[in-house]
Design a protein around this motif. Structure first.
Motif: not given
Length: 49
Positions: A5-8, A17-28
């Protein structure tokens, strides 16, 4: 699912900001996998004792 969802959303909006949230999810997710691996190793070691 959240990652997709974040990537889309990033692809549609181009919002960094959406991309950074996506990266944070990947890290988590990666951190959770690492913790699970460490826990599994510790459990195996304790079973051998």
């Amino acid at each position: 699912m959240i990652k997709k969802i974040a990537w889309d959303a990033f692809k549609k909006t181009g919002n960094i900001d959406t991309f950074m949230e996506f990266k944070q999810i990947q890290n988590i997710e990666n951190n959770i996998k690492e913790i699970q691996n460490i826990t599994n190793l510790n459990l195996k070691d304790n079973d051998k004792k």
